[in-house]
Design an enzyme around this catalytic site. Structure first.
Site, PDB file in Angstrom:
ATOM      1  CG  HIS A  35      23.003 -69.485  58.284  1.00  0.00           C
ATOM      2  ND1 HIS A  35      23.379 -68.124  58.395  1.00  0.00           N
ATOM      3  CD2 HIS A  35      23.590 -70.214  57.282  1.00  0.00           C
ATOM      4  CE1 HIS A  35      24.238 -67.826  57.356  1.00  0.00           C
ATOM      5  NE2 HIS A  35      24.316 -68.942  56.535  1.00  0.00           N
ATOM      6  CG  HIS A  38      20.420 -67.677  54.882  1.00  0.00           C
ATOM      7  ND1 HIS A  38      20.378 -68.939  55.573  1.00  0.00           N
ATOM      8  CD2 HIS A  38      20.965 -67.714  53.887  1.00  0.00           C
ATOM      9  CE1 HIS A  38      21.473 -69.584  54.844  1.00  0.00           C
ATOM     10  NE2 HIS A  38      22.012 -68.855  53.822  1.00  0.00           N
ATOM     11  CB  CYS A 143      34.060 -70.652  43.258  1.00  0.00           C
ATOM     12  SG  CYS A 143      33.149 -71.177  44.874  1.00  0.00           S
ATOM     13  CB  CYS A 146      30.642 -68.216  43.896  1.00  0.00           C
ATOM     14  SG  CYS A 146      31.543 -67.552  45.203  1.00  0.00           S
ATOM     15  CB  CYS A 161      36.555 -69.567  46.228  1.00  0.00           C
ATOM     16  SG  CYS A 161      34.924 -68.451  46.584  1.00  0.00           S
ATOM     17  CG  HIS A 164      32.170 -70.300  49.337  1.00  0.00           C
ATOM     18  ND1 HIS A 164      31.752 -69.497  48.077  1.00  0.00           N
ATOM     19  CD2 HIS A 164      31.169 -70.513  49.993  1.00  0.00           C
ATOM     20  CE1 HIS A 164      30.615 -69.300  48.072  1.00  0.00           C
ATOM     21  NE2 HIS A 164      30.158 -69.685  48.994  1.00  0.00           N
ATOM     22  CE  LYS A 312      28.304 -64.890  54.166  1.00  0.00           C
ATOM     23  NZ  LYS A 312      28.317 -65.380  52.952  1.00  0.00           N
ATOM     24  CE  LYS A 315      25.345 -77.002  53.987  1.00  0.00           C
ATOM     25  NZ  LYS A 315      26.338 -77.142  53.348  1.00  0.00           N
TER      26      LYS A 315
HETATM   27  N1  MSP Z   1      21.103 -67.746  45.821  1.00  0.00           N
HETATM   28  C1  MSP Z   1      21.850 -66.825  45.905  1.00  0.00           C
HETATM   29  C2  MSP Z   1      21.404 -65.364  45.688  1.00  0.00           C
HETATM   30  C3  MSP Z   1      20.352 -65.352  44.382  1.00  0.00           C
HETATM   31  S1  MSP Z   1      19.546 -63.762  44.579  1.00  0.00           S
HETATM   32  C4  MSP Z   1      18.964 -63.643  43.099  1.00  0.00           C
HETATM   33  C5  MSP Z   1      22.637 -66.939  47.193  1.00  0.00           C
HETATM   34  N2  MSP Z   1      22.170 -67.638  48.136  1.00  0.00           N
HETATM   35  S2  MSP Z   1      22.654 -67.722  49.775  1.00  0.00           S
HETATM   36  O1  MSP Z   1      22.049 -68.568  50.134  1.00  0.00           O
HETATM   37  O2  MSP Z   1      24.184 -67.763  49.456  1.00  0.00           O
HETATM   38  O3  MSP Z   1      22.518 -66.233  50.139  1.00  0.00           O
HETATM   39  C6  MSP Z   1      23.201 -65.162  50.467  1.00  0.00           C
HETATM   40  C7  MSP Z   1      22.443 -64.077  50.958  1.00  0.00           C
HETATM   41  O4  MSP Z   1      22.210 -64.696  52.462  1.00  0.00           O
HETATM   42  C8  MSP Z   1      23.404 -63.124  51.474  1.00  0.00           C
HETATM   43  O5  MSP Z   1      23.484 -62.113  50.383  1.00  0.00           O
HETATM   44  C9  MSP Z   1      22.767 -62.445  52.562  1.00  0.00           C
HETATM   45  O6  MSP Z   1      21.590 -61.687  52.264  1.00  0.00           O
HETATM   46  C10 MSP Z   1      22.477 -63.476  53.216  1.00  0.00           C
HETATM   47  N3  MSP Z   1      23.312 -63.970  54.250  1.00  0.00           N
HETATM   48  C11 MSP Z   1      24.047 -65.073  54.497  1.00  0.00           C
HETATM   49  N4  MSP Z   1      24.898 -65.259  55.348  1.00  0.00           N
HETATM   50  C12 MSP Z   1      25.103 -63.938  55.990  1.00  0.00           C
HETATM   51  C13 MSP Z   1      25.528 -63.287  56.957  1.00  0.00           C
HETATM   52  N5  MSP Z   1      26.512 -63.927  57.721  1.00  0.00           N
HETATM   53  N6  MSP Z   1      25.395 -62.080  57.285  1.00  0.00           N
HETATM   54  C14 MSP Z   1      24.594 -61.207  56.604  1.00  0.00           C
HETATM   55  N7  MSP Z   1      23.770 -61.658  55.526  1.00  0.00           N
HETATM   56  C15 MSP Z   1      23.882 -63.220  55.196  1.00  0.00           C
HETATM   57  O7  MSP Z   1      23.627 -66.083  47.278  1.00  0.00           O
END
Ligand code: MSP
Length: 514
Positions: A35, A38, A143, A146, A161, A164, A312, A315
């Site tokens: 989304h 990311h 969690c 996480c 959590c 989440h 935020k 998903k």
């Molecule tokens: N797999 C782990 C990260 C491992 S890195 C060695 C993870 N994945 S995640 O799919 O949950 O991605 C988290 C990251 O996605 C956040 O740290 C950020 O960079 C990005 N974001 C996800 N949602 C976001 C927002 N709503 N706003 C900004 N960034 C966001 O954690």
């Protein structure tokens, strides 16, 4: 880096070694569709990668997917597929997302890659050999989304959590531990020696407070889970997903290019990530690297969340904007621009479709797009499409003086919003200049000399500004630079280009929305 002294025998001579720049995004869990959240981190890293390439540096930009551990295994179970099937379905979606937002990543890592797993085992074995691993028992609130244990103070609303808002589970396990506590002093020293290690400052302080409150050892393995990289000395267990995931930044360099190990050229990295995973990056990761005898990261920038209606985007909360839809409507450039213009990079900030539309029209279509079309058509009309050879007027020279240096310094700090503000001030300055000098009146009055100077200044200003903007909006600026007869994308100073070039036509860069 920078200037390197020549060998003796050539006294006083210097050669410029190419500076290298390595930037990463978090690797995303393959437990749902990508989304805009990311896409945001990916675009941020891409802007830095592109900017550093424009400085003539040697750049490596990495993104990818995190495919092991509970977050993925549990989602696969819910969907009735294997975790590998889930990853094989979703990893290409993340790869496509990167391409659609125009990310110029040099490699896309999947933690299921054989090259990654092999290197993870090597590094973890080194940490073990160095005496930083022991066997123990851990009990706590966990969690699975996480993949992290929560301390009592973090738990919210009874037993949820904090991120989440799902029920935590009580977990007790015999497993391998990483002696994080032994690295407290090393980490404090690292933070003291390198104030820029974690930015913005308030995030640095948060990480430092966490370190100072006393570090507890952390699990390095999971005994019950099968979906992971086997612990080399105890293959019944898998490596805890966070250590396998963090190591992606290091492992990718060893196998991204066939027959070439890029580690020496690019390590250590500049990491881009959001605040949700600060602790893992700012505390566990440098400690783990030190334990393996490796160099800690160069630095990291911790950004905030894109919020939709106050929440935020995620998903699990179900309030996500699909990047495909946003791009179909506004285009990738506009998305890239909007996210960093609207939300101050580092802070949380609201985004909304109405906000997109407003900035698209007033800033992209009117301020930048019109300036471009106006300038080109005046060159066409008054100078047969050739940029005049003339001295720019001092007021424009002054307006551009120091701009490139300021943008570079801000981007050295990953201050994406401030740098964009600085660049946009130039766009506005050029618009004011058109309004003030009124080239159409100069033409009417036959003031050819001044008209030359004004048109040269506008063409040159647009060229330099578009080069600075290029990292943010590669497509639109690329078209305009082509129309201005500029083939290079290297950053350039105002006045560096003489007149004499023939310019071309240009369709509106940001056409009216339907
Ligand atoms: N797999 C782990 C990260 C491992 S890195 C060695 C993870 N994945 S995640 O799919 O949950 O991605 C988290 C990251 O996605 C956040 O740290 C950020 O960079 C990005 N974001 C996800 N949602 C976001 C927002 N709503 N706003 C900004 N960034 C966001 O954690």
């Amino acid at each position: 880096m920078g200037l390197r002294r020549q060998p003796r025998g050539n006294p006083g001579a210097y050669s410029r070694a190419r500076v290298s720049f390595y930037v990463t995004t978090p690797i995303y869990y393959v437990n749902g569709e990508p989304h805009l959240g990311h896409a945001y981190s990916t675009i941020a890293a891409d802007i830095l990668a592109r900017h550093h390439r424009q400085r003539g540096e040697e750049v490596f930009f990495l993104t990818g997917t995190d495919e092991f551990g509970e977050p993925v295994a549990q989602q696969a179970e819910r969907e009735g597929v294997t975790p590998r099937e889930l990853g094989d379905r979703l990893a290409p979606r993340f790869k496509e997302m990167a391409a659609k937002v125009n990310a110029s990543n040099d490699f896309f890592i999947r933690t299921t890659d054989e090259g990654h797993q092999r290197r993870v085992q090597e590094v973890v074995q080194r940490v073990y050999d160095n005496g930083h691993v022991y066997e123990g028992t851990y009990e706590g609130w966990y969690c699975p989304r996480c993949a992290d244990f929560k301390t009592e103070s973090e738990i919210v609303d009874g037993n949820l959590c904090p991120i989440h808002k799902i029920e935590l589970t009580r977990e007790k396990q015999d497993n391998w531990f990483f002696r994080l506590s032994a690295f407290q002093e090393d980490l404090e020293r690292l933070y003291a020696d390198r104030p820029e290690f974690v930015t913005p400052d308030f995030r640095r302080n948060e990480a430092l407070a966490f370190i100072r409150q006393g570090l507890r050892d952390v699990s390095l393995s999971r005994p019950t889970l099968k979906w992971g990289v086997p612990v080399p000395w105890d293959p019944e267990q898998v490596i805890y997903v966070w250590f396998d995931a963090l190591l992606n930044y290091y492992t990718a360099l060893s196998y991204a290019r066939d027959g070439e190990d890029l580690t020496g050229r690019f390590w250590p990295a500049f990491h881009i990530l959001a605040k949700d995973i600060l602790k893992f990056h700012a505390v566990y990761w440098p400690a783990f690297l030190l334990a393996a005898g490796l160099e800690p990261p160069k630095r990291m920038f911790i950004h905030g969340y894109l919020l939709m209606e106050g929440h935020k985007m995620s998903k699990s909360l179900g309030n996500v904007l699909d990047p495909d839809e946003v791009i179909a409507k506004f285009g990738a450039d506009a998305l890239r621009y909007y996210c960093f213009r609207e939300v101050s990079f580092g802070q949380d900030g609201q985004i909304s479709p109405a906000g997109f539309e407003a900035r698209y029209e007033t800033e992209l279509a009117n301020e930048y797009g019109n300036l471009a079309n106006r300038t080109l058509s005046m060159l066409e009309r008054y100078r047969a499409g050739v940029v005049p050879e003339a001295e720019p007027e001092p007021e424009l020279v002054e307006a551009f003086d120091g701009a490139q240096g300021a943008v570079r310094s801000l981007l050295d700090e990953a201050e994406l919003t401030q740098a964009l503000e600085r660049i946009w001030a130039l766009v506005r300055r050029l618009n004011q200049y058109v309004e003030k000098t009124r080239p159409w009146d100069l033409a009417k009055a036959g003031d050819e000399g001044r008209l030359d100077r004004v048109l040269y200044g506008l063409a040159e200003g647009l060229r330099v500004t578009s080069l600075l903007l290029h990292a943010y909006m590669p497509e639109a600026t690329g078209k305009l630079l082509d129309a201005l007869g500029e083939d290079s994308r290297e950053l350039s100073e105002f006045g560096a280009h003489p007149g004499g070039r023939t310019v071309g036509g240009l369709d509106p860069l940001f056409p009216k929305l339907d």
